[in-house]
Structures are given as structure tokens and as C-alpha cells.
Design an enzyme around this catalytic site. Structure first.
Site, PDB file in Angstrom:
ATOM      1  N   SER A 410       0.850  -1.192   0.000  1.00 34.22           N
ATOM      2  CA  SER A 410       0.000   0.000   0.000  1.00 34.22           C
ATOM      3  C   SER A 410       0.879   1.233   0.000  1.00 34.22           C
ATOM      4  O   SER A 410       2.052   1.191   0.432  1.00 34.22           O
ATOM      5  CB  SER A 410      -0.900   0.010   1.236  1.00 34.22           C
ATOM      6  OG  SER A 410      -1.553   1.259   1.391  1.00 34.22           O
ATOM      7  N   TYR A 423      -2.360  -0.663  10.308  1.00 33.14           N
ATOM      8  CA  TYR A 423      -2.460  -0.948   8.871  1.00 33.14           C
ATOM      9  C   TYR A 423      -1.143  -0.623   8.146  1.00 33.14           C
ATOM     10  O   TYR A 423      -0.632  -1.442   7.370  1.00 33.14           O
ATOM     11  CB  TYR A 423      -3.611  -0.137   8.267  1.00 33.14           C
ATOM     12  CG  TYR A 423      -3.816  -0.377   6.792  1.00 33.14           C
ATOM     13  CD1 TYR A 423      -4.460  -1.517   6.340  1.00 33.14           C
ATOM     14  CD2 TYR A 423      -3.356   0.541   5.850  1.00 33.14           C
ATOM     15  CE1 TYR A 423      -4.654  -1.747   4.983  1.00 33.14           C
ATOM     16  CE2 TYR A 423      -3.545   0.318   4.487  1.00 33.14           C
ATOM     17  CZ  TYR A 423      -4.193  -0.828   4.070  1.00 33.14           C
ATOM     18  OH  TYR A 423      -4.373  -1.046   2.732  1.00 33.14           O
TER      19      TYR A 423
END
Length: 539
Positions: A410, A423
């Protein structure tokens, strides 16, 4: 046995007594012995024929350089075929110059050849046509790989060098350059000096006036990844071969010596079933979003696709869209992923591409994120990737044909935020894991890519959990995030296209969206600026 062909006698060896006949043709400066390890594996299921080509081993040599022309070599092969299999077509396999002369035979109309497997040897006519195309980097690279061809055309010195220096040391050369421990044929020095005529009698003549040469039987081209001398990928073989299968092997030029097991397996599989093999792609989290879009994108390229998801109904829906195969797998469980990998290998084969896509979202400050929430994020986003890389990576390495692993990271991996500690940590770990794994698996021709999407409109926003809020507030935040991502207007199809491109080009890191690319640049050029933005309230 001896087979007469024109002015030479060819020494022919036959192993095995039943099954289809497979003829193995050696290259330069080898003899039939280069195939011994492969032949020993094949003879259990096939009748295996090897022979010393003219001027090598126990076969006699022509009296002139002209005797080494490709048409003479093809005539030798046809004579051997007539002698060992007068009634049935044979399955032909060539390596190096054995492949070059085999191309001459298989592109001759009426040849009694059922299938042809070429290892590290192009058709000179195909090479001649390719060399006339617009100059490219591939042309330049091949020119430098083929430096020795010019050296072989130097009169007197080239054969003298073989006789006085290189021939007696050939075993050591193979060990140093190819990592192969093998005792060269006792005739190696004489064979190599004579065999220079192969280059002198054919290269310039064919390359100067290449012919239109078509192979109408099924052809398998095996490209050793670490071959220092020839690459067949750029040759536009699809133009000349209607039924073409391309395969790779994690080996150097002398693959029959260094990797006999995968070479024998490829030959056996192709003789048994010469239908062109479809690329096999495995995708976790394939029930929706990026996983589903990636499944569709690979299926559109002709690949066979296998998807898994913890939501089996969603996985089946994806499989139904692409005529694929669906499985229910929880990537948090190493045992479950390993069992699934074994099942995929047994039912479909070892994958060529694995996309570790399954992931979950979480937002909240570090101090408000519970241990259970940390565990959930790390179990899926990090450990799910670790389990997938290990289970399928082991299969790829064992198979020896290379492959590619894609890990979904990501932009958060390099874009810090005070509300994404769990995350971002999981995705940063995937980012670094991918780089480390890429270095480790490179010798096995297994590529690894880290894909870094930015703001992409998928259903991950609807399932993202939030720390320190009520259930009602969590739903409000999920709805708000979904609206923001929808307004961004970048769908999962854009990520899927970049994944396919990353595999084809073996890209190490792929930031997908504009914001992902900008953050990647800023993380390298101005990390302090990103740290300042990380302090802002964005929730």
C-alpha cells in the site's frame, strides 16, 4: 548401432523398449553423453534415442567444411529416424546446435516428427528475419552474447585454441561458468576443433538470406533463464509456429547437465500432451475488489485462474465470471494455506503467478488500537502474505521453471499517518518482505513485486474497523470513507492492469495511483515533509 548418412557413419544409442520414440540431439561441443542424465529419466516411459552428430564422439567426420551444412545435418537426423522408427513419427528434442539443426528438420515439409522441444537453440532463419527488424536493445544484447561466433571465424587460431588450451580444460570451464560437474567426452578436443565448421558453414550464409521456415507440428521452446548465449523470447516465433508452447527453466545454457529432472519432466509432459499450456494464476482474496478485478484481467490474457477467499460464495461468483476455480481459504492459517497450495498443485499444477491480495483495513491511533485489533490486521495483511509466499514459493523453486509472486502492499507502507499505525505497519512489512524475497528468489527465476495502490474504490472501506469508537460511529466512518473513495473514481481494474504489467515486466515496486506515486517520491526526496503531514487530523 551405426547408421550411414551420405559420407558419414553415425553412432546411435537406443534406450528403453516401449513407449513413444524420443530422439535427443546434442549441441556443440558435446556428444550424446550430454543427454545421459535426461535419457535415464525418460527411458522408464519412452524409447529414447541419442546419437553423436557428424564429427563428434564415435561418429565419423565429413572431409570438408561444406559437409557441416544444415541440410546435411538434417539429412543425418532423417536417416536416424528412418533407422530407429521406420513406421511411426518421433518426438524430437534438441539442445544448442542440436536444436539449430533440428529446426532445419522440423521446418522441412513432410518430416515424420510428432513434436519438437527446443532448448537453447534458435532456428537460424528465424534469427535472420529477426535481425532485420528495427534495431532494439534486444539486438544489442544478443550481439554481445554471441561474441564467440566472431572468434570462431578466425582462421587457424580458433581450432588451435581449442586443441592447445580450452579442450583439455573444458570440464573446469563448465564447472566455473555453469556450475556443472561433469567429465567431458574423451573426444572433446578434436570434436570442438572440428565443430567450429558448424558456425563457418552456416551462420553467415543463412543470416544473409533467411528463408521462410514454418514448423507445423506442436513446438515447445524451453528458455533457460540464466543462459549467457542465446535468448529466444524476442524471435517472434508465433509467426512461424502455429502451435507454440513457451516454458522457462531456472538454469544456465547447459540445462540438460545441470537440471536433468525438470528438463526430462518438460519433455515427458509435452510428449504426453502437446496442447499449449495456459498460464496458471492463483489469487487470494479474489472474491471482490482488487482480487476479482485481477482475476478478470489475467483471464482476459488467456490464463487459467484460481481464486480463494474467506467468503466462499464471493470466490465462486468470481470464478463464475471467468470460468475459473474457487476455494475457501483463511490466509491467517499457515496450515490452511499449505493444504490449499498442495491441493492446487495436485489439481491444476504449480502456479506461474501468485497474487497475495487478501487484506483488511483498520484505522485508529496506536494507543486506542487493541491487541486483538493489531492481531487481526497482522494475521491477514502480513502473515497471510508470508504464508502464501512460503507455500507457493517452495513449489515454484522445486519445479525449477521460475514464476512470479505479487504482494499487495500500500502507499501507506511509506506514507505515515497517526491514525494508521496498525495498517501501515502491516503494509510496510509486506513492502520490505517483497524486496528481501525478490533478492532470495532471483537465482530461481522467481520474480517478486510489491504493488502499492493509493485511494482505490473497493469494498475494503465498508469492512474497515476503527479503534476506540462505538459500533454506530464505526458505521458512520465506514460510510464516509466509502463516499470519499467513490468520489476519487479510481477502480480496482486500474490496479489489476498494473499487476499484470508488473508480472510481465518483473517490476519490483509499483505505486499505482497518482497519490501513491507522489508519496513514493516524497518518501525518498522529502521524508520530513511526510512526517509533518502525518501529524494532521484527517479523520
Amino acid at each position: 548401432m551405426k547408421v550411414r548418412s551420405g559420407e558419414v557413419d553415425l553412432a546411435v544409442q537406443v534406450r528403453g523398449t516401449s513407449g513413444p520414440t524420443v530422439v535427443l540431439v546434442h549441441g556443440y561441443p558435446d556428444t550424446h553423453e550430454v543427454w545421459d542424465r535426461v535419457a535415464a529419466l525418460l527411458e522408464k516411459d519412452f524409447r529414447v534415442v541419442t546419437y553423436d552428430v557428424r564429427g563428434a564422439g564415435e561418429s565419423t567426420a565429413p572431409s570438408t567444411e561444406d559437409g557441416y551444412r544444415l541440410d546435411r545435418l538434417a539429412a543425418d537426423l532423417f536417416a536416424v529416424i528412418d533407422a530407429v522408427s521406420p513406421d511411426e513419427p518421433v518426438h524430437l528434442v534438441g539442445h544448442d546446435w542440436g536444436s539449430i539443426q533440428s529446426w532445419e528438420a522440423v521446418t522441412t515439409p513432410g518430416a515424420r516428427i510428432a513434436t519438437f522441444t527446443s532448448v537453447s537453440g534458435p532456428c537460424l532463419d528465424h534469427m535472420g528475419h529477426w535481425s532485420r527488424k528495427r534495431l532494439s536493445i534486444a539486438h544489442i544484447r544478443q550481439f554481445f552474447r554471441s561474441w564467440y561466433i566472431g572468434a570462431f571465424h578466425v582462421p587457424v587460431l580458433a581450432p588451435l585454441f581449442w586443441r592447445l588450451y580450452l579442450g583439455p580444460r573444458w570440464g573446469g570451464v563448465l564447472q566455473r561458468v555453469e556450475g556443472v560437474r561433469v567429465k567431458p567426452a574423451r573426444t572433446i578436443t578434436t570434436d570442438a576443433a572440428r565443430g567450429i565448421s558448424l558456425y563457418r558453414a552456416n551462420i553467415r550464409q543463412v543470416m544473409r538470406s533467411p528463408r521462410q521456415r514454418f514448423a507445423l507440428m506442436p513446438v515447445q521452446v524451453v528458455q533457460p533463464i540464466h543462459d549467457r548465449y542465446i535468448r529466444t523470447e524476442p524471435l517472434d516465433l508465433e509467426r512461424w509456429v502455429p502451435s507454440l508452447t513457451r516454458r522457462r527453466i531456472a538454469a544456465g545454457h547447459w540445462a540438460p547437465l545441470s537440471h536433468p529432472e525438470p528438463v526430462a519432466r518438460m519433455i515427458s509432459e509435452f510428449v504426453t500432451d502437446s496442447t499449449p499450456k495456459r498460464e496458471l494464476v492463483v489469487i487470494t482474496g479474489g472474491g471482490s475488489g482488487i482480487g476479482r478485478a485481477t482475476a478478470v484481467a489475467f483471464a482476459e490474457t488467456g490464463a487459467k485462474v484460481v481464486v480463494s477467499d474467506v467468503d466462499f460464495a464471493a470466490a465462486k461468483e468470481t470464478a463464475g465470471l471467468i470460468d475459473g476455480h474457487a476455494y475457501e481459504v483463511d490466509v491467517r492459517s499457515e496450515e490452511a494455506v499449505r493444504a490449499w497450495a498442495r491441493q492446487v498443485a495436485a489439481e491444476h499444477g504449480v502456479p506461474d503467478v501468485v497474487v497475495n491480495n487478501a487484506g483488511v483495513g483498520h484505522s485508529g491511533s496506536f494507543l486506542s488500537t487493541t491487541t486483538e485489533q493489531w492481531q487481526r490486521v497482522l494475521d491477514v495483511n502480513l502473515w497471510g502474505v508470508v504464508h502464501g509466499c512460503r507455500a507457493f514459493g517452495e513449489l515454484m523453486v522445486e519445479r525449477g521453471e521460475g514464476g512470479h509472486i505479487v504482494n499487495l502492499s500500500s502507499a501507506a507502507a511509506y506514507l505515515p499517518s497517526k491514525i494508521l499505525s496498525a495498517y501501515a505497519t502491516s503494509k510496510a512489512a509486506v513492502f520490505m518482505l517483497s524486496d528481501c524475497l525478490r533478492a532470495e528468489l532471483a537465482p530461481h527465476a522467481v520474480g517478486v513485486s510489491a504493488i502499492c495502490p493509493g485511494v482505490v474504490n473497493t469494498n475494503i472501506t465498508a469492512t474497515t474497523t476503527f479503534s476506540g469508537v462505538s459500533a454506530e460511529e464505526e458505521r458512520r466512518k465506514q460510510d464516509r470513507a466509502s463516499r470519499i473513495y467513490a468520489r476519487r473514481g479510481f477502480g480496482p481494474e486500474g490496479v489489476a492492469a498494473q499487476i499484470v504489467r508488473a508480472v510481465r515486466r518483473n517490476k519490483p515496486v509499483v505505486p499505482v495511483t497518482v497519490e501513491a506515486k507522489a508519496a513514493r517520491l516524497a518518501s525518498r526526496a522529502a521524508p520530513g515533509l511526510l512526517r509533518a503531514f502525518a501529524k494532521l487530523d484527517v479523520g
